[in-house]
Design a protein around this motif. Structure first.
Motif, PDB file in Angstrom:
ATOM      1  N   LEU A 160       0.686  -1.100   0.086  1.00  0.00           N
ATOM      2  CA  LEU A 160       0.127  -0.075   0.005  1.00  0.00           C
ATOM      3  C   LEU A 160       0.799   1.166  -0.057  1.00  0.00           C
ATOM      4  CD1 LEU A 160      -2.879  -0.943   2.420  1.00  0.00           C
ATOM      5  CD2 LEU A 160      -2.970  -1.181   0.178  1.00  0.00           C
ATOM      6  N   SER A 161       1.995   1.208   0.706  1.00  0.00           N
ATOM      7  CA  SER A 161       2.819   2.327   0.570  1.00  0.00           C
ATOM      8  C   SER A 161       4.228   1.849   0.961  1.00  0.00           C
ATOM      9  CB  SER A 161       2.339   3.415   1.817  1.00  0.00           C
ATOM     10  OG  SER A 161       2.296   2.809   2.981  1.00  0.00           O
ATOM     11  N   VAL A 166      13.809  -6.338  -3.885  1.00  0.00           N
ATOM     12  CA  VAL A 166      13.830  -7.869  -4.138  1.00  0.00           C
ATOM     13  C   VAL A 166      15.267  -8.229  -4.577  1.00  0.00           C
ATOM     14  CG1 VAL A 166      12.680  -9.870  -5.542  1.00  0.00           C
ATOM     15  CG2 VAL A 166      11.425  -7.763  -4.786  1.00  0.00           C
ATOM     16  N   THR A 167      15.650  -9.295  -3.935  1.00  0.00           N
ATOM     17  CA  THR A 167      17.174  -9.935  -4.247  1.00  0.00           C
ATOM     18  C   THR A 167      17.152 -11.253  -4.053  1.00  0.00           C
ATOM     19  OG1 THR A 167      17.626  -9.803  -1.870  1.00  0.00           O
ATOM     20  CG2 THR A 167      18.218  -7.735  -3.050  1.00  0.00           C
ATOM     21  N   HIS A 174      14.780  -6.339  -8.510  1.00  0.00           N
ATOM     22  CA  HIS A 174      13.781  -5.456  -8.927  1.00  0.00           C
ATOM     23  C   HIS A 174      13.097  -4.745  -7.741  1.00  0.00           C
ATOM     24  CE1 HIS A 174      10.195  -7.624  -8.142  1.00  0.00           C
ATOM     25  NE2 HIS A 174      10.677  -8.703  -8.822  1.00  0.00           N
ATOM     26  N   TYR A 175      12.355  -3.675  -7.680  1.00  0.00           N
ATOM     27  CA  TYR A 175      11.584  -3.022  -6.627  1.00  0.00           C
ATOM     28  C   TYR A 175      10.208  -3.280  -6.831  1.00  0.00           C
ATOM     29  CZ  TYR A 175      15.699   0.031  -5.389  1.00  0.00           C
ATOM     30  OH  TYR A 175      16.957   0.560  -5.086  1.00  0.00           O
ATOM     31  N   ILE A 176       9.613  -3.299  -5.627  1.00  0.00           N
ATOM     32  CA  ILE A 176       8.164  -3.477  -5.866  1.00  0.00           C
ATOM     33  C   ILE A 176       7.546  -2.056  -5.264  1.00  0.00           C
ATOM     34  CG2 ILE A 176       6.076  -4.685  -4.765  1.00  0.00           C
ATOM     35  CD1 ILE A 176       7.730  -7.070  -4.329  1.00  0.00           C
ATOM     36  N   TYR A 177       6.401  -1.500  -5.814  1.00  0.00           N
ATOM     37  CA  TYR A 177       6.282  -0.193  -5.522  1.00  0.00           C
ATOM     38  C   TYR A 177       4.636  -0.354  -5.044  1.00  0.00           C
ATOM     39  CZ  TYR A 177      10.090   1.595  -7.988  1.00  0.00           C
ATOM     40  OH  TYR A 177      11.491   1.615  -8.477  1.00  0.00           O
ATOM     41  N   ALA A 204      12.303  -4.006   3.140  1.00  0.00           N
ATOM     42  CA  ALA A 204      11.636  -2.652   3.125  1.00  0.00           C
ATOM     43  C   ALA A 204      12.888  -1.868   3.055  1.00  0.00           C
ATOM     44  CB  ALA A 204      10.929  -2.450   4.330  1.00  0.00           C
ATOM     45  N   ASP A 205      12.825  -0.849   1.851  1.00  0.00           N
ATOM     46  CA  ASP A 205      13.727   0.318   1.972  1.00  0.00           C
ATOM     47  C   ASP A 205      13.264   1.466   2.554  1.00  0.00           C
ATOM     48  OD1 ASP A 205      15.445  -0.912   0.091  1.00  0.00           O
ATOM     49  OD2 ASP A 205      15.054   0.442  -1.502  1.00  0.00           O
ATOM     50  N   ASN A 206      12.136   1.425   3.166  1.00  0.00           N
ATOM     51  CA  ASN A 206      11.449   2.344   3.965  1.00  0.00           C
ATOM     52  C   ASN A 206      10.339   1.747   4.755  1.00  0.00           C
ATOM     53  OD1 ASN A 206       9.658   2.510   1.974  1.00  0.00           O
ATOM     54  ND2 ASN A 206      10.768   4.267   0.941  1.00  0.00           N
ATOM     55  N   ARG A 207       9.822   2.546   5.506  1.00  0.00           N
ATOM     56  CA  ARG A 207       8.479   2.075   6.301  1.00  0.00           C
ATOM     57  C   ARG A 207       7.472   1.669   5.050  1.00  0.00           C
ATOM     58  NH1 ARG A 207       3.861   3.665   9.606  1.00  0.00           N
ATOM     59  NH2 ARG A 207       4.047   2.621  11.357  1.00  0.00           N
ATOM     60  N   CYS A 208       6.874   0.619   5.345  1.00  0.00           N
ATOM     61  CA  CYS A 208       6.000   0.152   4.514  1.00  0.00           C
ATOM     62  C   CYS A 208       4.656  -0.592   5.046  1.00  0.00           C
ATOM     63  CB  CYS A 208       6.390  -1.101   3.403  1.00  0.00           C
ATOM     64  SG  CYS A 208       8.142  -0.644   2.462  1.00  0.00           S
ATOM     65  N   LYS A 209       3.482  -0.268   4.231  1.00  0.00           N
ATOM     66  CA  LYS A 209       2.328  -0.769   4.770  1.00  0.00           C
ATOM     67  C   LYS A 209       1.940  -1.751   3.614  1.00  0.00           C
ATOM     68  CE  LYS A 209       0.692   2.872   7.677  1.00  0.00           C
ATOM     69  NZ  LYS A 209      -0.347   4.022   7.908  1.00  0.00           N
ATOM     70  N   TYR A 210       1.118  -2.865   3.938  1.00  0.00           N
ATOM     71  CA  TYR A 210       0.811  -3.801   3.273  1.00  0.00           C
ATOM     72  C   TYR A 210      -0.668  -4.542   3.803  1.00  0.00           C
ATOM     73  CZ  TYR A 210       2.808  -7.697   5.816  1.00  0.00           C
ATOM     74  OH  TYR A 210       2.980  -8.503   6.805  1.00  0.00           O
TER      75      TYR A 210
END
Length: 297
Positions: A160-161, A166-167, A174-177, A204-210
């Motif tokens: 969500l944010s 991904v490694t 790649h990244y997931i947005y 997580a590269d930063n604080r994420c919500k899912y």
């Protein structure tokens, strides 16, 4: 005999207006019918019903006022007032149902971005939200959503944010947005009765919500609602295609040539062998005095 026939014919004859009324009906009468006309132009869905019954309420209310102004129209007043009451009841009912399917901002954004454009109604989306119990999960920076070879594949999740890296074997893929699935390839790779683990690492590269749907509960929802199952199948496979194309843009060999990940040769040939195939073929030099047909030792 002829007189009786003449009497029957006279009784069956309709009365014809000798002239039109000089004074037309008042403005309330015409306003009522304009509102009724606009009301019946409403569309489908909750908002369409809300639009329709709103205009019907005002239309029948104006008709009731018009009928009340004429003491000789008791039956007209009774019918228009009854229809006014029924329209008010329907408007309240639709408003209550619409309020019951409103969602938090995160789920509303998810609906607008992913499900609304596919024609999923708010009622159907409410079943999807209920399947995940309306929970929003959080991943702090540098924390892991999944680890390669360890985390079990037991859910389907949408970011969500934030941003997820991904490694695989320590190499960046790649990244997931936001509004992309976190585990669509893993989900699609297993049958409902199978189990497996992640083959990649998600950090997580930063604080994420899912938001996440548990595997078993989601399959139970699919069994009850085939339309929702088709929607998820479309979204998951479209997400996988987007990830494959993003990987394809980053697949280069040592000489800068781009590989196509859709080619089976790239999928099955190890990287060292691919690098060897890029090197020019070494032709052994012929020694002096050798014949063309003789082999060089």
């Amino acid at each position: 005999m002829e007189s009786s026939i003449h009497d029957v014919q006279s009784n069956l004859t309709w009365t014809v207006c000798s002239k039109w009324r000089e004074n037309p009906e008042g403005s309330i009468f015409h306003l009522a019918h304009i509102l009724l006309f606009l009301g019946f132009m409403g569309g489908s869905g909750f908002y369409g019903l809300l639009y329709m019954f709103t205009f019907l309420v005002f239309g029948f209310f104006c008709s009731t006022i018009w009928a009340w102004s004429d003491v000789c129209t008791t039956d007209t007043f009774s019918w228009t007032f009854a229809l006014f009451v029924v329209s008010v009841a329907q408007l309240v009912h639709v408003s209550y149902r619409l309020r019951s399917v409103t969602f938090d901002k995160e789920f509303q954004d998810l609906y607008n971005f992913m499900f609304k454009k596919l024609g999923v109604s708010l009622t159907q989306y409410g079943k999807i939200v209920s399947c995940c119990e309306g929970d929003i999960h959080t991943i702090e920076k540098d924390h892991y959503f999944a680890m390669e070879g360890k985390t079990a594949i037991d859910k389907l999740s949408v970011l969500l944010s934030g941003r997820i890296r991904v490694t695989v074997n320590g190499e960046f893929l790649h990244y997931i947005y936001p509004f992309q699935f976190l585990d669509s390839p893993e989900w699609d790779s297993l049958r409902p009765s199978e189990e497996g683990v992640f083959q990649v690492t998600l950090r997580a590269d930063n604080r994420c919500k899912y938001v996440a749907w548990r595997r078993k509960k989601l399959y139970l929802l699919f069994a009850k609602h085939r339309y929702i199952a088709k929607i998820f199948a479309l979204l998951v496979r479209n997400d996988i295609a987007d990830k494959l194309y993003s990987l394809n843009d980053k697949a280069f060999d040592s000489h800068g040539f781009r590989y196509d990940l859709r080619l089976p040769s790239f999928c099955h040939v190890p990287v060292p062998e691919l690098e060897k195939t890029d090197a020019p073929a070494q032709v052994p030099e012929k020694s002096k005095g050798t014949m063309p047909n003789e082999s060089v030792p």
